[in-house]
Design a protein around this motif. Structure first.
Motif, PDB file in Angstrom:
ATOM      1  N   TYR A 134      51.547  45.883  78.385  1.00  0.00           N
ATOM      2  CA  TYR A 134      52.037  45.168  79.562  1.00  0.00           C
ATOM      3  C   TYR A 134      50.882  44.557  80.335  1.00  0.00           C
ATOM      4  N   CYS A 135      51.095  43.345  80.769  1.00  0.00           N
ATOM      5  CA  CYS A 135      50.165  42.696  81.679  1.00  0.00           C
ATOM      6  C   CYS A 135      50.573  43.049  83.112  1.00  0.00           C
ATOM      7  N   TYR A 136      49.592  43.219  83.959  1.00  0.00           N
ATOM      8  CA  TYR A 136      49.814  43.619  85.344  1.00  0.00           C
ATOM      9  C   TYR A 136      48.896  42.800  86.228  1.00  0.00           C
ATOM     10  N   ALA A 137      49.421  42.323  87.345  1.00  0.00           N
ATOM     11  CA  ALA A 137      48.581  41.561  88.273  1.00  0.00           C
ATOM     12  C   ALA A 137      48.981  41.854  89.708  1.00  0.00           C
ATOM     13  N   VAL A 138      48.008  41.861  90.576  1.00  0.00           N
ATOM     14  CA  VAL A 138      48.230  42.000  92.013  1.00  0.00           C
ATOM     15  C   VAL A 138      47.978  40.635  92.630  1.00  0.00           C
ATOM     16  N   VAL A 139      49.039  40.075  93.213  1.00  0.00           N
ATOM     17  CA  VAL A 139      49.043  38.653  93.556  1.00  0.00           C
ATOM     18  C   VAL A 139      49.493  38.443  95.000  1.00  0.00           C
ATOM     19  N   ALA A 140      48.860  37.499  95.656  1.00  0.00           N
ATOM     20  CA  ALA A 140      49.353  36.980  96.929  1.00  0.00           C
ATOM     21  C   ALA A 140      49.898  35.581  96.674  1.00  0.00           C
ATOM     22  N   THR A 141      51.068  35.308  97.165  1.00  0.00           N
ATOM     23  CA  THR A 141      51.677  33.998  96.973  1.00  0.00           C
ATOM     24  C   THR A 141      51.369  33.086  98.157  1.00  0.00           C
ATOM     25  N   THR A 142      51.624  31.809  97.977  1.00  0.00           N
ATOM     26  CA  THR A 142      51.388  30.853  99.060  1.00  0.00           C
ATOM     27  C   THR A 142      52.363  31.067 100.201  1.00  0.00           C
ATOM     28  N   GLN A 143      53.494  31.705  99.920  1.00  0.00           N
ATOM     29  CA  GLN A 143      54.464  31.978 100.979  1.00  0.00           C
ATOM     30  C   GLN A 143      54.064  33.175 101.840  1.00  0.00           C
ATOM     31  N   ALA A 144      53.197  34.018 101.301  1.00  0.00           N
ATOM     32  CA  ALA A 144      52.767  35.225 102.029  1.00  0.00           C
ATOM     33  C   ALA A 144      51.326  35.504 101.666  1.00  0.00           C
ATOM     34  N   MET A 145      50.422  34.695 102.176  1.00  0.00           N
ATOM     35  CA  MET A 145      49.035  34.726 101.724  1.00  0.00           C
ATOM     36  C   MET A 145      48.310  36.019 102.055  1.00  0.00           C
ATOM     37  N   GLY A 146      48.787  36.757 103.042  1.00  0.00           N
ATOM     38  CA  GLY A 146      48.098  37.991 103.406  1.00  0.00           C
ATOM     39  C   GLY A 146      48.674  39.223 102.742  1.00  0.00           C
ATOM     40  N   VAL A 147      49.656  39.039 101.887  1.00  0.00           N
ATOM     41  CA  VAL A 147      50.346  40.176 101.273  1.00  0.00           C
ATOM     42  C   VAL A 147      50.160  40.130  99.766  1.00  0.00           C
ATOM     43  N   HIS A 148      49.567  41.183  99.241  1.00  0.00           N
ATOM     44  CA  HIS A 148      49.392  41.287  97.785  1.00  0.00           C
ATOM     45  C   HIS A 148      50.456  42.218  97.219  1.00  0.00           C
ATOM     46  N   ARG A 149      51.111  41.776  96.191  1.00  0.00           N
ATOM     47  CA  ARG A 149      52.147  42.574  95.533  1.00  0.00           C
ATOM     48  C   ARG A 149      51.824  42.712  94.052  1.00  0.00           C
ATOM     49  N   ALA A 150      52.343  43.768  93.456  1.00  0.00           N
ATOM     50  CA  ALA A 150      52.128  44.026  92.034  1.00  0.00           C
ATOM     51  C   ALA A 150      53.257  43.421  91.214  1.00  0.00           C
ATOM     52  N   TYR A 151      52.873  42.810  90.097  1.00  0.00           N
ATOM     53  CA  TYR A 151      53.838  42.209  89.186  1.00  0.00           C
ATOM     54  C   TYR A 151      53.529  42.666  87.751  1.00  0.00           C
ATOM     55  N   TRP A 152      54.587  42.756  86.959  1.00  0.00           N
ATOM     56  CA  TRP A 152      54.463  43.171  85.560  1.00  0.00           C
ATOM     57  C   TRP A 152      55.006  42.091  84.634  1.00  0.00           C
ATOM     58  N   GLY A 153      54.399  41.996  83.461  1.00  0.00           N
ATOM     59  CA  GLY A 153      54.977  41.184  82.414  1.00  0.00           C
ATOM     60  C   GLY A 153      56.081  41.953  81.703  1.00  0.00           C
ATOM     61  N   GLN A 154      56.707  41.283  80.738  1.00  0.00           N
ATOM     62  CA  GLN A 154      57.841  41.888  80.046  1.00  0.00           C
ATOM     63  C   GLN A 154      57.404  42.822  78.925  1.00  0.00           C
ATOM     64  N   GLY A 155      56.152  42.766  78.549  1.00  0.00           N
ATOM     65  CA  GLY A 155      55.638  43.642  77.503  1.00  0.00           C
ATOM     66  C   GLY A 155      55.642  42.978  76.132  1.00  0.00           C
ATOM     67  N   THR A 156      54.665  43.343  75.327  1.00  0.00           N
ATOM     68  CA  THR A 156      54.594  42.843  73.962  1.00  0.00           C
ATOM     69  C   THR A 156      54.241  44.009  73.035  1.00  0.00           C
ATOM     70  N   GLN A 157      54.951  44.113  71.926  1.00  0.00           N
ATOM     71  CA  GLN A 157      54.789  45.245  71.018  1.00  0.00           C
ATOM     72  C   GLN A 157      53.570  45.056  70.126  1.00  0.00           C
ATOM     73  N   VAL A 158      52.772  46.096  70.052  1.00  0.00           N
ATOM     74  CA  VAL A 158      51.659  46.158  69.102  1.00  0.00           C
ATOM     75  C   VAL A 158      51.892  47.359  68.198  1.00  0.00           C
ATOM     76  N   THR A 159      51.949  47.115  66.912  1.00  0.00           N
ATOM     77  CA  THR A 159      52.170  48.188  65.942  1.00  0.00           C
ATOM     78  C   THR A 159      51.034  48.176  64.937  1.00  0.00           C
ATOM     79  N   VAL A 160      50.383  49.321  64.798  1.00  0.00           N
ATOM     80  CA  VAL A 160      49.267  49.452  63.873  1.00  0.00           C
ATOM     81  C   VAL A 160      49.670  50.426  62.777  1.00  0.00           C
ATOM     82  N   SER A 161      49.709  49.949  61.567  1.00  0.00           N
ATOM     83  CA  SER A 161      50.110  50.797  60.437  1.00  0.00           C
ATOM     84  C   SER A 161      48.882  51.437  59.802  1.00  0.00           C
ATOM     85  N   SER A 162      49.097  52.628  59.270  1.00  0.00           N
ATOM     86  CA  SER A 162      47.978  53.370  58.663  1.00  0.00           C
ATOM     87  C   SER A 162      47.833  53.038  57.194  1.00  0.00           C
TER      88      SER A 162
END
Length: 122
Positions: free
Chosen positions: A94-122
């Motif tokens: 998952y990607c994660y970012a702490v972002v302030a938007t132009t609508q609320a420049m003084g407020v940082h919020r956490a956002y997550w991506g939807q996730g991407t599967q990584v599978t490593v076979s032996s």
């Protein structure tokens, strides 16, 4: 609205490499942290690599020397180059970012991506 979109997951044999990418979009004023987390089945989500707006990088011990995170503040992207992959790296990443938007420049919020599967076979 802020969106994080990941790409680059897949299936790879042990010892192989994958590169994950995450792009942040929306009405962005500033981005503080941009990080990668992962969650394996039955386990808690864990921080894999963290970047700051100042350029610092931190990694979980299990990936040091194998994974490299790179951040482009202009493009608002963070990549994760994963080399020498092991079966225990199998997880949803998952990607994660702490972002302030132009609508609320003084407020940082956490956002997550939807996730991407990584599978490593032996």
């Amino acid at each position: 609205q802020v969106q994080l979109v990941e790409s680059g997951g897949g299936l790879v044999q042990a010892g192989g490499s994958l590169r994950l990418s995450c792009a942040v979009s929306g009405s962005i004023f500033a981005i503080k942290a941009m990080s990668w987390y992962r969650q394996a089945p039955g386990k808690q989500r864990e921080l894999v690599a963290a970047t700051s707006s100042g350029g610092s990088l931190n990694y979980v011990d299990s990936v040091k020397g194998r994974f490299t995170a790179s951040r482009d503040n202009t493009k608002k992207t963070v990549d994760l180059q994963m080399n020498s992959l092991k079966p225990e790296d199998t997880a949803v990443y998952y990607c994660y970012a702490v972002v302030a938007t132009t609508q609320a420049m003084g407020v940082h919020r956490a956002y997550w991506g939807q996730g991407t599967q990584v599978t490593v076979s032996s």
